[in-house]
Design an enzyme around this catalytic site. Structure first.
Site, PDB file in Angstrom:
ATOM      1  N   GLU A   1       1.578  -2.014  -8.609  1.00  0.00           N
ATOM      2  CA  GLU A   1       1.363  -3.414  -8.231  1.00  0.00           C
ATOM      3  C   GLU A   1       2.482  -3.890  -7.306  1.00  0.00           C
ATOM      4  O   GLU A   1       3.661  -3.640  -7.567  1.00  0.00           O
ATOM      5  CB  GLU A   1       1.334  -4.264  -9.505  1.00  0.00           C
ATOM      6  CG  GLU A   1       0.342  -5.374  -9.483  1.00  0.00           C
ATOM      7  CD  GLU A   1      -1.105  -4.887  -9.457  1.00  0.00           C
ATOM      8  OE1 GLU A   1      -1.659  -4.793  -8.342  1.00  0.00           O
ATOM      9  OE2 GLU A   1      -1.663  -4.614 -10.520  1.00  0.00           O
TER      10      GLU A   1
ATOM     11  N   GLY B   1      -8.429 -12.489  -9.789  1.00  0.00           N
ATOM     12  CA  GLY B   1      -7.574 -11.375  -9.369  1.00  0.00           C
ATOM     13  C   GLY B   1      -8.314 -10.047  -9.353  1.00  0.00           C
ATOM     14  O   GLY B   1      -7.701  -8.992  -9.387  1.00  0.00           O
TER      15      GLY B   1
ATOM     16  N   ASP C   1      -6.810  -3.853  -1.875  1.00  0.00           N
ATOM     17  CA  ASP C   1      -8.070  -4.419  -2.365  1.00  0.00           C
ATOM     18  C   ASP C   1      -9.234  -4.027  -1.465  1.00  0.00           C
ATOM     19  O   ASP C   1     -10.299  -3.614  -1.935  1.00  0.00           O
ATOM     20  CB  ASP C   1      -7.984  -5.951  -2.432  1.00  0.00           C
ATOM     21  CG  ASP C   1      -6.808  -6.424  -3.268  1.00  0.00           C
ATOM     22  OD1 ASP C   1      -6.188  -5.581  -3.943  1.00  0.00           O
ATOM     23  OD2 ASP C   1      -6.509  -7.628  -3.232  1.00  0.00           O
TER      24      ASP C   1
ATOM     25  N   GLU D   1      -7.718 -11.157   6.575  1.00  0.00           N
ATOM     26  CA  GLU D   1      -7.020 -11.916   5.528  1.00  0.00           C
ATOM     27  C   GLU D   1      -5.602 -12.290   5.983  1.00  0.00           C
ATOM     28  O   GLU D   1      -5.145 -13.409   5.788  1.00  0.00           O
ATOM     29  CB  GLU D   1      -6.976 -11.045   4.262  1.00  0.00           C
ATOM     30  CG  GLU D   1      -6.303 -11.694   3.099  1.00  0.00           C
ATOM     31  CD  GLU D   1      -7.251 -12.104   1.984  1.00  0.00           C
ATOM     32  OE1 GLU D   1      -8.408 -11.626   1.952  1.00  0.00           O
ATOM     33  OE2 GLU D   1      -6.828 -12.893   1.135  1.00  0.00           O
TER      34      GLU D   1
ATOM     35  N   THR E   1       3.146  -2.772  -4.483  1.00  0.00           N
ATOM     36  CA  THR E   1       3.741  -1.648  -3.756  1.00  0.00           C
ATOM     37  C   THR E   1       3.054  -1.455  -2.405  1.00  0.00           C
ATOM     38  O   THR E   1       3.584  -0.767  -1.548  1.00  0.00           O
ATOM     39  CB  THR E   1       3.566  -0.341  -4.559  1.00  0.00           C
ATOM     40  OG1 THR E   1       2.198  -0.271  -4.978  1.00  0.00           O
ATOM     41  CG2 THR E   1       4.463  -0.295  -5.789  1.00  0.00           C
TER      42      THR E   1
HETATM   43  C1  GLA Z   1      -3.153  -8.705  -4.132  1.00  0.00           C
HETATM   44  C2  GLA Z   1      -3.132  -8.161  -2.707  1.00  0.00           C
HETATM   45  C3  GLA Z   1      -2.934  -6.647  -2.695  1.00  0.00           C
HETATM   46  C4  GLA Z   1      -1.745  -6.237  -3.560  1.00  0.00           C
HETATM   47  C5  GLA Z   1      -1.809  -6.904  -4.925  1.00  0.00           C
HETATM   48  C6  GLA Z   1      -0.564  -6.661  -5.741  1.00  0.00           C
HETATM   49  O1  GLA Z   1      -4.277  -8.231  -4.807  1.00  0.00           O
HETATM   50  O2  GLA Z   1      -4.317  -8.484  -2.032  1.00  0.00           O
HETATM   51  O3  GLA Z   1      -2.781  -6.191  -1.365  1.00  0.00           O
HETATM   52  O4  GLA Z   1      -0.532  -6.493  -2.910  1.00  0.00           O
HETATM   53  O5  GLA Z   1      -1.981  -8.302  -4.831  1.00  0.00           O
HETATM   54  O6  GLA Z   1      -0.433  -5.309  -6.034  1.00  0.00           O
END
Ligand code: GLA
Length: 388
Positions: free
Chosen positions: A33, A126, A174, A162, A35
């Site tokens: 996370e 999330g 994501d 984004e 990273t």
């Molecule tokens: C969000 C972002 C991702 C990532 C996560 C944390 O989901 O969109 O790119 O940085 O937070 O790991």
């Protein structure tokens, strides 16, 4: 489902050519996370929840958009290339940003289109409802206009949309998971090189459970961008003594030896999280490959502690849910997942303990917060695809 979506499309846009239908999933990150903008590894899997889009070309240059998720939201009608004003909260900024990202990248989009969206990911949870909307839009454009775009490129264009148009400085995780997911697998992705491999999720007597705290991650974009800039400050300080491409190029030992070079203690903590989390993610892949599930779970727990204490992106509700999980018989590991400040936890739970786990977390969480947690058992699904 398909019939309902097609009927909703016709109800909004009237008769004409039959639309094509696409789906892109959301994701849950198992570990790794914060990273992905530090050149590190992530380990997400695509969900079976996601966003559908029914779409057809038009002969003029109008883009009409509608959603089944906002009651009485009507049909939006914008010229191709329309850009919402900065700070707009309108849902259509996601698909429109993708159209603009494609045009900016030089892809020919010669006509307008009719686009109807419906998603079943709770927004603000999330689980990447926005990335799934971006990726499904990319797939629509690829297909409607015959564009030569790989699925990895789709993910990159979604991320660009984004970053540049929506204004969140997110990494690639994501959109990558949404575009590249594979059923029954997690994706081990090196965000520095975009090399990836699929790791089979062999969990014979366990399940992956997502628990939605129902706290919407409202601070997410401002605090997210702040974390990213703190990591950049730390990297700049380290670069005065060592030539490194990104924080996650360092092992934890190398980082400890250099960390005093980062003058600001807050930035040092942020960087320490990124470096250690990356190492944990590499170890997690090894653990999964070797069927050492208990080690995988321990790494998840350590990830949460680091996100809570060093990266400070958790919140009391997520801490409560993870603490309750850690104290429950049959829980292999549990952590917050995604950007943080609300949203979900992800846990690995022995199948025989599932019912007790859900009952206990729901009950105690309700008693202490007044909120109703929601649970989903994860079925890792395929990435973006055309359905008809
Ligand atoms: C969000 C972002 C991702 C990532 C996560 C944390 O989901 O969109 O790119 O940085 O937070 O790991």
């Amino acid at each position: 489902m398909i019939r309902t979506l097609l009927d909703a499309f016709t109800a909004r846009f009237g008769p004409g050519d039959a639309p094509r239908l696409f789906f892109a999933p959301g994701r849950v990150n198992l570990i790794g996370e914060h990273t992905d903008y530090n050149g590190g590894h992530v380990f997400p899997c695509a969900l079976s929840l996601g966003t559908w889009c029914a779409a057809r070309r038009r002969s003029d240059s109008t883009v009409r958009l509608a959603t089944g998720n906002i009651p009485r939201s009507g049909v939006l009608r914008h010229p191709l290339g329309y850009r919402a004003r900065r700070g707009s909260r309108c849902w259509s900024r996601y698909p429109e940003s993708v159209i603009n990202a494609f045009r900016h990248a030089g892809f020919q989009i010669p006509t307008g289109m009719d686009l109807y969206y419906y998603g079943n990911i709770p927004s603000g949870s999330g689980l990447s409802s926005s990335a799934s909307m971006e990726v499904v839009t990319g797939a629509v454009l690829r297909e409607l206009y015959g564009l030569r775009v790989s699925s990895v490129r789709l993910a990159q264009l979604g991320q660009y949309a984004e970053n540049v148009y929506v204004g969140v400085q997110c990494g690639i995780m994501d959109q990558f998971a949404s575009a590249m997911g594979r059923r029954a697998h997690a994706i081990y992705l090196d965000t520095a090189s975009l090399r990836y491999e699929y790791a089979p999720l062999r969990l014979p007597d366990s399940s992956i459970v997502v628990c939605n705290s129902r706290v919407k991650h409202s601070l997410a974009s401002s605090e997210y961008n702040l974390r990213r800039s703190q990591c950049e400050t730390a990297l700049a300080a380290l670069r005065t003594v060592r030539d490194i491409p990104a924080l996650c190029a360092l092992t934890p030992e190398e980082f400890e030896a250099l960390s005093e070079r980062i003058p600001d203690p807050l930035c040092r903590k942020r960087a320490r999280h990124a470096v250690r989390e990356n190492a944990r993610t590499q170890q997690a892949l090894e653990a999964l490959r070797a069927d050492r599930l208990a080690d995988f779970g321990r790494l998840m727990n350590e990830s949460h502690v680091s996100l809570r204490d060093d990266y400070e992106v958790s919140c009391p509700e997520l801490d409560l849910l993870t603490r309750l999980a850690w104290d429950t018989e049959g829980v292999v590991g549990s952590r917050m997942t995604g950007g943080g400040f609300g949203g979900c936890t992800v846990s690995i739970v022995k199948t025989e303990a599932l019912a007790d786990f859900q009952e206990k977390l729901a009950r105690v969480y309700r008693e202490r917060t007044g909120l109703e947690a929601e649970f989903y058992t994860v079925e890792a699904g395929d990435g973006v695809r055309r359905l008809i």
